[in-house]
Design a protein around this motif. Structure first.
Motif, PDB file in Angstrom:
ATOM      1  N   UNK A 190      37.043  54.039  44.155  1.00 55.87           N
ATOM      2  CA  UNK A 190      37.233  52.283  43.434  1.00 55.87           C
ATOM      3  C   UNK A 190      35.782  52.646  44.054  1.00 55.87           C
ATOM      4  N   UNK A 230      33.464  46.249  40.337  1.00 52.55           N
ATOM      5  CA  UNK A 230      33.829  47.129  40.881  1.00 52.55           C
ATOM      6  C   UNK A 230      34.260  48.226  40.091  1.00 52.55           C
ATOM      7  N   UNK A 231      34.084  49.654  39.931  1.00 55.17           N
ATOM      8  CA  UNK A 231      34.502  50.392  38.532  1.00 55.17           C
ATOM      9  C   UNK A 231      35.071  51.481  39.220  1.00 55.17           C
ATOM     10  N   UNK A 232      36.053  51.920  38.574  1.00 57.33           N
ATOM     11  CA  UNK A 232      36.767  53.304  39.039  1.00 57.33           C
ATOM     12  C   UNK A 232      36.409  54.714  38.656  1.00 57.33           C
TER      13      UNK A 232
END
Lengths: 101, 472
Positions: free
Chosen positions: A15, A42-44
């Motif tokens: 993350x 937020x980015x995975x």
């Protein structure tokens, strides 16, 4: 306190946190409390190179995009659950007695 | 390319045109009016084709369930002879658990036909899950941009559940903190990926909801015919937020020739600012509330589309509000009295219907037009315990004393549940003034006969009423 233990390997599912617009770059007309903090995302994705937690890192996302941000978590967990017990909910169920005598 | 905030926002119309394949300019008149029906007709699919697209994806044709015990309770609370029969359309039976699959199915089908590699949508609600589910089923990529957290990274449990669900369908989710600039991020994603914008407010989405109205009309006739006297529903209650649900359902009912009264219902979140970081986690409903319901009724063209296909004031006959505590209470009754664990947000219309049924004789029929799935995070218990953790007081009492963001009051007895009327005349006036002001600020001057007729149709009023408002 960062140590070797915090190194996350390339290819790990992680993350990232990224500031999208900092204070001052944000839209006009926001409520005061919102205007004084940045808007963050937020980015995975899969980590593109070995990095430590807290370092700038890049990921390849599920849709094959590359995003850059601060490495926040490895194997990010889903936190949804059924919450704490709420006794009032039991009380509501007593309406059955009103209906069924 | 300049990807700064102002530069991207300046490219908005160009980006949206490329990501939808609709040239909105051709529906414009140059004045206030635009040709709404021409826009709705421009999608290139007939009603039957849309129904077929949905059928192929197992979307729609959900059961219409009579809520006999909730009806019995409403009769217990009303004066003798009153308490209409309450039915609910179990939209939770759709693949991703809500009526939003109807909106997503056509948009995703069209995106695929046009050769787009994926679809993107900016939504924290059930719609994101619907788009992700349809993208999975129809073989397209999917990116969902969600408003999830406040600046402390504390997230609404209901929205975090939606993140999980979208990811379960293989979508990429961009989670953001509070703020309207989510739309800026969404535009950069569209530009970067060349994906189709599966907007909630596109004509594809709204046309997809028409099947829901048509099914309600058909099912009520089938049920009553079996009982010996075929008839239509007297009232259909629709949870109202951005306006698409009301618009599509009402259009479908009209298509089927049903004359049911259309009642919109929202949760009253008066006093909470939707773009406030601090207030973000002091509400317990993230949709179906007045924070969307009011602004989207009086100015529908505030969405991610140059012209929204959701235009609620064209269709609403009555608009009522309920409070958070009342909807939570009704959610628990639905589980306890009917064996249906659904919602909570989707039960806004059910809660209103419970009160409205008591105004109507027992032989009348009210249809609540949706349920939605429930699960971890998105459920009365995690939502109430989250509210309590965030300083919102929870108690039993008279829900009319509830103050959004400060307390949640569960009704002491079901008699206290009320549907509180919104002044629609004032809302219509506000709509008209808003569009005229916008027109004048953009250099417009003379209001044409076409504009007058448009404003009357948009507000389900008359040209006489529009003139009265204009004359102040």
């Amino acid at each position: 306190m960062r140590s070797e233990m915090m190194t996350v390997k390339e290819g790990s599912w992680v993350l990232l946190r990224k500031v999208v617009l900092d204070v001052g770059e944000r839209a006009e007309g926001l409520p005061e409390d919102t205007a004084k903090v940045p808007i963050v995302m937020w980015i995975k994705g899969f980590l593109l190179e070995d990095r430590e937690i807290g370092e700038i890192a890049r990921v390849r996302t599920r849709m094959n995009r590359v995003e850059e941000g601060v490495l926040e978590e490895e194997n990010p967990a889903t936190s949804v659950d059924y919450g704490g017990f709420v006794p009032e909910i039991l009380e509501i169920g007593k309406v059955r007695e009103m209906l069924n005598g | 390319m300049d990807n700064g905030y102002k530069a991207v926002m300046a490219r908005k119309n160009e980006i949206l045109k490329g990501s939808l394949g609709i040239d909105f300019a051709r529906f414009e008149s140059g004045g206030i009016a635009f040709d709404y029906e021409a826009m709705m007709g421009s999608i290139g699919y007939s009603f039957e084709e849309i129904a077929e697209i949905q059928r192929r994806q197992s979307v729609g044709n959900t059961p219409l369930i009579e809520l006999r015990n909730i009806t019995k309770l409403a009769r217990h609370c009303s004066k003798a002879g009153f308490g209409a029969r309450i039915f609910v359309k179990d939209e939770a039976a759709n693949p991703s658990g809500s009526f939003k699959d109807r909106r997503a199915a056509t948009a995703v089908f069209h995106a695929k036909k046009m050769g787009y590699k994926g679809v993107a949508a900016a939504t924290s609600g059930n719609y994101g899950a619907a788009v992700a589910s349809q993208a999975a089923a129809q073989g397209l990529g999917c990116i969902i941009v969600q408003e999830c957290y406040d600046s402390r990274k504390v997230g609404q449990p209901e929205i975090l559940e939606k993140t999980r669900k979208c990811e379960a369908y293989g979508a990429e989710v961009i989670q953001m903190t509070v703020g309207p600039e989510l739309f800026y991020k969404f535009l950069t994603v569209l530009e970067e990926t060349g994906y189709f914008s599966a907007s909630l407010y596109s004509p594809f989405g709204i046309a997809g909801v028409e099947t829901l109205g048509v099914e309600i009309a058909r099912q009520v006739r089938e049920i009553t015919a079996k009982e010996g006297r075929e008839r239509d529903a007297d009232m259909v209650v629709v949870t109202h937020a951005g306006g698409g649900n009301v618009t599509g359902t009402a259009r479908g009912l009209a298509r089927a020739g049903s004359g049911a009264e259309i009642v919109a219902a929202s949760v009253n979140l008066k006093g909470l600012h939707m773009a406030s970081d601090r207030q973000f986690n002091r509400k317990s409903f993230t949709t179906g509330h007045t924070g969307f319901g009011f602004p989207f009724a009086t100015f529908p063209d505030r969405s991610d589309m140059p012209r929204s296909a959701g235009r609620p004031l064209r269709y609403i006959d009555r608009y009522v509000l309920v409070n958070q505590g009342e909807v939570f209470y009704m959610t628990e009754l639905l589980a306890n009295l009917e064996g249906l664990e659904r919602g909570p947000a989707g039960n806004t219309s059910l809660c209103a219907a419970f009160a409205l049924a008591q105004e109507m004789p027992q032989d009348r029929i009210i249809v609540v037009q949706e349920t939605e799935y429930t699960g971890a995070g998105k459920h009365i218990q995690p939502q109430l315990s989250f509210a309590r953790k965030n300083g919102v007081k929870l108690s039993f009492g008279d829900p009319k004393n509830e103050i959004a963001g400060e307390n949640i009051i569960l009704p002491e007895t079901p008699h206290l549940i009320q549907a509180r009327d919104v002044d629609l005349t004032a809302m219509r006036g506000s709509f008209i003034r808003h569009y005229v002001k916008n027109f004048r600020e953009n250099g417009g001057d003379e209001i044409s006969d076409g504009d007058l007729a448009f404003l009357a149709a948009e507000t389900k009023s008359s040209e006489k009423f529009v003139r009265e408002i204009l004359e102040g």
